[in-house]
Each structure stands twice: as structure tokens, then as C-alpha cells.
Design a protein around this motif. Structure first.
Motif, PDB file in Angstrom:
ATOM      1  N   THR A 148      -3.190   6.114  30.276  1.00  0.00           N
ATOM      2  CA  THR A 148      -3.217   7.199  31.254  1.00  0.00           C
ATOM      3  C   THR A 148      -4.407   7.003  32.183  1.00  0.00           C
ATOM      4  OG1 THR A 148      -2.217   8.733  29.676  1.00  0.00           O
ATOM      5  CG2 THR A 148      -3.349   9.709  31.567  1.00  0.00           C
ATOM      6  N   ASP A 149      -4.147   7.004  33.474  1.00  0.00           N
ATOM      7  CA  ASP A 149      -5.140   6.948  34.549  1.00  0.00           C
ATOM      8  C   ASP A 149      -5.860   5.612  34.651  1.00  0.00           C
ATOM      9  OD1 ASP A 149      -4.553   9.499  35.540  1.00  0.00           O
ATOM     10  OD2 ASP A 149      -5.951  10.453  34.157  1.00  0.00           O
ATOM     11  N   ARG A 150      -6.822   5.324  33.804  1.00  0.00           N
ATOM     12  CA  ARG A 150      -7.665   4.140  33.990  1.00  0.00           C
ATOM     13  C   ARG A 150      -7.178   2.966  33.146  1.00  0.00           C
ATOM     14  NH1 ARG A 150     -11.293   8.580  33.842  1.00  0.00           N
ATOM     15  NH2 ARG A 150     -12.451   8.837  35.809  1.00  0.00           N
ATOM     16  N   ASP A 161      -7.402   3.717  40.716  1.00  0.00           N
ATOM     17  CA  ASP A 161      -7.407   4.644  39.583  1.00  0.00           C
ATOM     18  C   ASP A 161      -8.210   5.903  39.910  1.00  0.00           C
ATOM     19  OD1 ASP A 161      -5.907   2.857  38.122  1.00  0.00           O
ATOM     20  OD2 ASP A 161      -7.577   2.140  36.881  1.00  0.00           O
ATOM     21  N   ILE A 183      -6.983   9.938  40.461  1.00  0.00           N
ATOM     22  CA  ILE A 183      -7.568  11.062  39.715  1.00  0.00           C
ATOM     23  C   ILE A 183      -8.132  12.103  40.677  1.00  0.00           C
ATOM     24  CG2 ILE A 183      -9.424  11.717  38.137  1.00  0.00           C
ATOM     25  CD1 ILE A 183      -9.057   8.890  36.852  1.00  0.00           C
ATOM     26  N   THR A 237      -1.887  12.542  37.890  1.00  0.00           N
ATOM     27  CA  THR A 237      -2.048  11.842  36.612  1.00  0.00           C
ATOM     28  C   THR A 237      -1.142  10.629  36.652  1.00  0.00           C
ATOM     29  OG1 THR A 237      -2.509  13.897  35.424  1.00  0.00           O
ATOM     30  CG2 THR A 237      -1.818  11.999  34.114  1.00  0.00           C
ATOM     31  N   LYS A 238      -1.677   9.461  36.326  1.00  0.00           N
ATOM     32  CA  LYS A 238      -0.912   8.219  36.402  1.00  0.00           C
ATOM     33  C   LYS A 238      -0.686   7.652  35.007  1.00  0.00           C
ATOM     34  CE  LYS A 238      -2.907   4.592  38.174  1.00  0.00           C
ATOM     35  NZ  LYS A 238      -3.475   3.636  39.149  1.00  0.00           N
ATOM     36  N   SER A 287       3.668   8.586  38.445  1.00  0.00           N
ATOM     37  CA  SER A 287       2.604   9.419  39.014  1.00  0.00           C
ATOM     38  C   SER A 287       3.046  10.878  38.987  1.00  0.00           C
ATOM     39  CB  SER A 287       2.298   8.987  40.454  1.00  0.00           C
ATOM     40  OG  SER A 287       1.272   9.783  41.005  1.00  0.00           O
TER      41      SER A 287
END
Length: 381
Positions: free
Chosen positions: A208-210, A251, A255, A260-261, A280
Motif C-alpha cells: 500500500t502506497d510506498r 508515491d 499520498i 490510497t494506492k 488508486s
């Protein structure tokens, strides 16, 4: 009162007095999205626009506004790569308030975007527009891209506008949606079956995210290939240089925009990313956008595309089961990825037309194991 064409102000903070123009921009985008696509699920909110328009080390993005006094009545957004080799600029959004059309405002906005691009060394421009499917009377004359089977009405306002300004239709994207509510168990079962049937040594990693530190370099290479590997029709998409720093920048911007990726990557036995897919989650919306998906050429033929997409859908259900719809964009000629998406349950409801000036010569047959974003956003699949 005369119309003033100028860049929309980008404030330091949304809650300041100088944030009004960005709020008006978001509101006009929402109204035009509802008119064009019959939904505002995908409309960018002020927080996203603020982050998109902030200075970047990798891309330049400008939103031009048409102002009648203090009222925003139209916009055009243009962006290009900050790379010495890049010569193309992209205009993914251009729109005019329904009450102010046929006054030449759209033409003036397009000219402003093109002038900015040319001044920055980008003489080729790509223009995009959206069209609902089945919105035209039977027997309406059609216009087709050089590749693919889809078509749009030849007399659609966007087609007439593009042709009048010297643009040629280069590609059509299918915009599809998939309902995911109540399907968590189905996706989990399908992923388990696909994993059990696999005879290769690839593993699927989700985050998630990073991005994880051990994958960020090879992920950057996959992003770079994403810029040129998908079918391009007659559009001159150019290589985007990517490295670990750009992955990290993307990233953090995601955020900061409130999104939220979710990413699922296929990792080869040597530890390198063989392919990835992204979802996304939009802020203040029930919608999810399917962003980039690619399996790199040396790793195709293992059904990795389906496995990583299923893994990401499982992750979506685990994170936010309230999200009920996923949207995706695919080149109409990208039969391989379209087949995966149809098997998952995506159904087309609109098309995105992509026009280029000057026109490029159609390339040879392109590989089909990748998807790209469209819309707005210019976003992926």
C-alpha cells in the motif's frame, strides 16, 4: 465582458483566500464529467488538483482558465515531460461551460495550451476527449482510429473541434467499469486457483502506497517500459525516464493528494519486478481507478497479468470493502489486456478519443501485454 485566458491560480493552501479559483476549477470539472460520462465518480477534487499542479522535477503541468470577470467558464490542462529528448505535450482535459459554448472559448484555450507547449520545445500535441457508448442515433456516420474496432460519431462536437484544429484521430480507449461489491470471496478463490495452477517460480508481492526498498529500482524500470510498451495507435508517446527517486516522488504525491494506492507486483526468481498493477482509491468517492498494468516482455506467457490483478482486487476488499466500482482504460486494439478485464467482469460504457497534431505515421503491430491510463486522467488499466 471580454474573456480572459490565463493560468488558474495554484495556492499554497486550499483553505486560503487564494484557493477559490482551484475550487471553481474542480466544480467545473465535476459538472462537465457528469454531462459527458453521466458520473462524477472520477472527478478530481481540489486537493488532487493542487498536488497535480504543484512544481515537479519530472513533469510540467499548467491549467489554463477562461474567466468572464471572476467566473471560470472553461479550462484546458496541458502537461509534458521535463526531459531534453521529449517533444510531445498532452492536453487530457479541455472543456467549456454548457452556457458559453460556440463563442470561440475552446479554441482560445487550446491555442494557449499549444503555445505554452511549443514555447517549451514540444511542437507535437495530443488532445483527448470522452464519449458515452451508444449515445448516437443508428446510422450516424462514424470515424475510426487506425487500429481497433471502436468508432465515434463523425459529427460529435469533440470530433468536429479536433478536425477543425488540424488534429487526426490516433487511438480510441475503452473506458470500462466493474462492480466489485460482494465479490471478495470470488476474487480470493480465483486467485487461489490461479496460483495453484501456476508452474513457474514467480511470487506476487502486494503493498500500500510506498514501494518496498528491495523492489524500487526494478519497479522504476517497469514504469519506464510502461510509457512505450502498450499499443499506441498513431500517437507519438515518448519514453519517460524513471528511476527510484521518481517512483518515490509519485508515491508521495499520491499520498498528498488524498489517494490510497494499492500495488501488486510479480517478482521473478532473480528478485526483479516482472510486472505490476496499480489500483488508486479516490478520496471522497466510492470509486477506484485501475492504473498502470504491465508484464515485461521477457516474462509474458505465464498468466501473470491475471494473477496480479486478482491479488490487487483481494487487497482492495481487505482494505476497503465499501468501494463498489473499479474503472479502467484500455487501448481498443489491446486484445490481450481487454480479454483479462472482460474475464474479470469489466464492461465498457465510454470511449476516450486521442488526437494528435501533427499526425504521426501509424506504427507496426504493437505488443499487447500492458494497459495505460486515460482520463484523466490520463490514468492506466
Amino acid at each position: 465582458m471580454s474573456i480572459d485566458i490565463r493560468p488558474i491560480g495554484v495556492p499554497e493552501r486550499l483553505d486560503g483566500a487564494d484557493g477559490a479559483e482551484l475550487g471553481a476549477y474542480a466544480e467545473l470539472i465535476r459538472r462537465l464529467d457528469e454531462e459527458t460520462l453521466s458520473t462524477a465518480d472520477l472527478s478530481r477534487r481540489p486537493r488532487e488538483l493542487l498536488e497535480d499542479l504543484r512544481e515537479s522535477d519530472y513533469t510540467k503541468r499548467i491549467a489554463f482558465g477562461a474567466f468572464d470577470g471572476g467566473r471560470l467558464v472553461g479550462f484546458a490542462e496541458v502537461h509534458w515531460e521535463l526531459d531534453d529528448e521529449a517533444t510531445t505535450a498532452y492536453i487530457p482535459m479541455l472543456g467549456v461551460d454548457a452556457t458559453r459554448r460556440r463563442e470561440g472559448i475552446g479554441s482560445r484555450l487550446l491555442a494557449a495550451a499549444e503555445t505554452a507547449a511549443r514555447s517549451a520545445g514540444h511542437p507535437t500535441t495530443v488532445l483527448s476527449a470522452e464519449h458515452l457508448i451508444d449515445g448516437d442515433p443508428a446510422g450516424t456516420p462514424r470515424v475510426r482510429a487506425p487500429q481497433g474496432d471502436a468508432s465515434i460519431a463523425a459529427d460529435a462536437a469533440t470530433a468536429r473541434f479536433a478536425h477543425a484544429h488540424g488534429y487526426a484521430l490516433g487511438q480510441l480507449y475503452r473506458i470500462s467499469a466493474m462492480d466489485v461489491a460482494g465479490r471478495d470471496a470470488e476474487f480470493r478463490d480465483r486467485l487461489a486457483a490461479a496460483s495453484a495452477a501456476a508452474t513457474d517460480a514467480y511470487r506476487v508481492v502486494c503493498w500500500t502506497d510506498r514501494a518496498p526498498e528491495d523492489l524500487v529500482d526494478s519497479l522504476a524500470h517497469a514504469h519506464e517500459r510502461m510509457s512505450v510498451d502498450p499499443p499506441a495507435g498513431a500517437i507519438a508517446y515518448e519514453l519517460e525516464p524513471w528511476d527510484a527517486a521518481r517512483v518515490r516522488d509519485e508515491d508521495e504525491r499520491s499520498i498528498a493528494s488524498g489517494r490510497t494506492k494499492l500495488t501488486a507486483a510479480a517478482v521473478a526468481p532473480d528478485g526483479e519486478v516482472a510486472g505490476f498493477t496499480e489500483l488508486s482509491l479516490l478520496p471522497d468517492s466510492p470509486a477506484v481507478e485501475q492504473w498502470d498494468t504491465i508484464v515485461l516482455a521477457p516474462h509474458r506467457g505465464h498468466r501473470l497479468g491475471m494473477r496480479i490483478k486478482l491479488a490487487n482486487l483481494v487487497a482492495l476488499g481487505d482494505l476497503d470493502a465499501a468501494r463498489d466500482r473499479v474503472y479502467t482504460w484500455n487501448a481498443d486494439e489491446n486484445e490481450h489486456m481487454l480479454a483479462i478485464n472482460v474475464a474479470l467482469g469489466f464492461r465498457p460504457f465510454a470511449l476516450e478519443s486521442t488526437w494528435q497534431r501533427p499526425a504521426a505515421k501509424p506504427p507496426g503491430a504493437a505488443s499487447g501485454a500492458a494497459d495505460t491510463a486515460g482520463s484523466g486522467a490520463t490514468t492506466g488499466s
